[in-house]
Design a protein around this motif. Structure first.
Motif, PDB file in Angstrom:
ATOM      1  N   ARG A   7      24.185 -71.170  22.795  1.00 28.20           N
ATOM      2  CA  ARG A   7      23.486 -72.254  22.104  1.00 28.20           C
ATOM      3  C   ARG A   7      22.838 -73.219  23.093  1.00 28.20           C
ATOM      4  O   ARG A   7      21.733 -73.705  22.885  1.00 28.20           O
ATOM      5  N   ILE A   8      23.550 -73.498  24.186  1.00 33.50           N
ATOM      6  CA  ILE A   8      23.068 -74.496  25.140  1.00 33.50           C
ATOM      7  C   ILE A   8      22.177 -73.898  26.215  1.00 33.50           C
ATOM      8  O   ILE A   8      21.113 -74.422  26.528  1.00 33.50           O
ATOM      9  N   TYR A   9      22.606 -72.767  26.800  1.00 28.64           N
ATOM     10  CA  TYR A   9      21.877 -72.176  27.915  1.00 28.64           C
ATOM     11  C   TYR A   9      20.982 -71.003  27.508  1.00 28.64           C
ATOM     12  O   TYR A   9      20.224 -70.502  28.339  1.00 28.64           O
ATOM     13  N   LYS A  10      21.105 -70.552  26.246  1.00 31.63           N
ATOM     14  CA  LYS A  10      20.421 -69.337  25.795  1.00 31.63           C
ATOM     15  C   LYS A  10      20.885 -68.116  26.584  1.00 31.63           C
ATOM     16  O   LYS A  10      20.157 -67.139  26.756  1.00 31.63           O
ATOM     17  N   ASP A  11      22.106 -68.190  27.074  1.00 38.93           N
ATOM     18  CA  ASP A  11      22.677 -67.077  27.845  1.00 38.93           C
ATOM     19  C   ASP A  11      24.202 -67.218  27.801  1.00 38.93           C
ATOM     20  O   ASP A  11      24.768 -68.175  28.325  1.00 38.93           O
ATOM     21  N   SER A  12      24.886 -66.250  27.160  1.00 40.75           N
ATOM     22  CA  SER A  12      26.339 -66.326  27.023  1.00 40.75           C
ATOM     23  C   SER A  12      27.072 -65.989  28.314  1.00 40.75           C
ATOM     24  O   SER A  12      28.280 -66.202  28.425  1.00 40.75           O
ATOM     25  N   ALA A  13      26.336 -65.492  29.332  1.00 39.31           N
ATOM     26  CA  ALA A  13      26.981 -65.055  30.574  1.00 39.31           C
ATOM     27  C   ALA A  13      27.578 -66.205  31.374  1.00 39.31           C
ATOM     28  O   ALA A  13      28.352 -65.968  32.306  1.00 39.31           O
ATOM     29  N   TYR A  14      27.282 -67.449  31.013  1.00 35.32           N
ATOM     30  CA  TYR A  14      27.802 -68.593  31.758  1.00 35.32           C
ATOM     31  C   TYR A  14      29.206 -69.001  31.305  1.00 35.32           C
ATOM     32  O   TYR A  14      29.767 -69.978  31.807  1.00 35.32           O
ATOM     33  N   TYR A  15      29.804 -68.271  30.356  1.00 38.35           N
ATOM     34  CA  TYR A  15      31.067 -68.733  29.774  1.00 38.35           C
ATOM     35  C   TYR A  15      32.204 -68.784  30.801  1.00 38.35           C
ATOM     36  O   TYR A  15      33.084 -69.654  30.721  1.00 38.35           O
ATOM     37  N   LEU A  16      32.225 -67.886  31.780  1.00 44.75           N
ATOM     38  CA  LEU A  16      33.307 -67.908  32.778  1.00 44.75           C
ATOM     39  C   LEU A  16      33.224 -69.163  33.642  1.00 44.75           C
ATOM     40  O   LEU A  16      34.254 -69.786  33.960  1.00 44.75           O
ATOM     41  N   GLU A  17      32.012 -69.536  34.016  1.00 44.00           N
ATOM     42  CA  GLU A  17      31.836 -70.734  34.837  1.00 44.00           C
ATOM     43  C   GLU A  17      32.209 -71.987  34.043  1.00 44.00           C
ATOM     44  O   GLU A  17      32.853 -72.907  34.566  1.00 44.00           O
ATOM     45  N   VAL A  18      31.820 -72.043  32.776  1.00 46.61           N
ATOM     46  CA  VAL A  18      32.157 -73.193  31.933  1.00 46.61           C
ATOM     47  C   VAL A  18      33.667 -73.273  31.722  1.00 46.61           C
ATOM     48  O   VAL A  18      34.258 -74.357  31.730  1.00 46.61           O
ATOM     49  N   ALA A  19      34.318 -72.121  31.556  1.00 41.34           N
ATOM     50  CA  ALA A  19      35.777 -72.100  31.401  1.00 41.34           C
ATOM     51  C   ALA A  19      36.449 -72.657  32.649  1.00 41.34           C
ATOM     52  O   ALA A  19      37.405 -73.439  32.563  1.00 41.34           O
ATOM     53  N   ARG A  20      35.953 -72.281  33.820  1.00 42.62           N
ATOM     54  CA  ARG A  20      36.531 -72.770  35.072  1.00 42.62           C
ATOM     55  C   ARG A  20      36.360 -74.282  35.192  1.00 42.62           C
ATOM     56  O   ARG A  20      37.296 -75.012  35.552  1.00 42.62           O
ATOM     57  N   ILE A  21      35.179 -74.796  34.871  1.00 45.76           N
ATOM     58  CA  ILE A  21      34.905 -76.230  34.985  1.00 45.76           C
ATOM     59  C   ILE A  21      35.790 -77.038  34.047  1.00 45.76           C
ATOM     60  O   ILE A  21      36.247 -78.138  34.386  1.00 45.76           O
TER      61      ILE A  21
END
Length: 220
Positions: A185-199
């Motif tokens: 929804r935010i980045y138009k790319d679900s591949a960032y979920y691991l980085e967001v989880a870490r943050i």
């Protein structure tokens, strides 16, 4: 009725916001309208490849600068006006090129031609001398003008796209949300979920608790 293009200095407040234009007497009226003009619109993309993404997929970052350029003819033969080329050029440069004000910089100007309006600053002016009197004095010049759009702080804030991925977002998790879905929804790319989880210090990103607030940082 022929409408001529005018170039008028803008009035700015202490924060740099455009509040109006100077008196009509301070405007430069183009003696011969340009035959055409070019507008340029820039879009900036983030070209970094997300971890695990096999193909480069440019992602929108922000809208860049808007520019306009055109060419005008200033004539001193007496056909258009009795004013000399030197006098007309002096008035033009005083509006768009001369350093003014306590900040010692050129005017922010408003270009108006019919329904078209553009607020900007001069970035380049080139003068081609095309006709002379026998004594060498100028009779006609072509002037190419290039302007970059000027937007004051207030207008920039109003125009900001608050959903842009280059801004930090704080999102409250709702029932049915998943981290890949929120990233999409935010980045138009679900591949960032691991980085967001870490943050966000998530040990189990598959089970998000409704009501939890997560931080989604800007894309780099």
């Amino acid at each position: 009725m022929i409408t001529k293009m005018t170039i008028t200095p803008c009035i700015l407040d202490k924060d740099g916001n455009v509040t109006g234009v100077e008196a009509k007497g301070k405007a430069f009226t183009v003696p011969i309208n340009p035959s055409n003009f070019t507008r340029n619109f820039e879009i900036i993309y983030n070209n970094q490849r997300a971890m695990g993404t096999p193909v480069m997929q440019p992602k929108y970052s922000s809208s860049g600068e808007k520019k306009i350029d055109f060419e005008i003819v200033i004539d001193g033969t007496g056909v258009v006006t009795s004013e000399s080329v030197d006098s007309q050029m002096k008035r033009l440069t005083s509006v768009v090129y001369k350093m003014v004000g306590k900040n010692h910089e050129p005017n922010t100007v408003m270009l108006v031609w019919g329904d078209f309006k553009f607020c900007g600053k001069l970035t380049c002016m080139s003068v081609e001398c095309t006709m002379f009197k026998p004594d060498g004095s100028l009779l006609r010049v072509k002037v190419k003008l290039e302007f970059i759009q000027y937007i004051g702080p207030k207008e920039a804030a109003n125009d900001a796209n608050l959903n842009s991925p280059d801004l930090t977002h704080s999102v409250e998790v709702k029932a049915g949300d998943s981290l890949p879905l929120l990233c999409y929804r935010i980045y138009k790319d679900s591949a960032y979920y691991l980085e967001v989880a870490r943050i966000n210090g998530l040990s189990n990103f598959r089970k998000l608790q409704p009501g939890t607030r997560l931080q989604f940082p800007p894309l780099r």
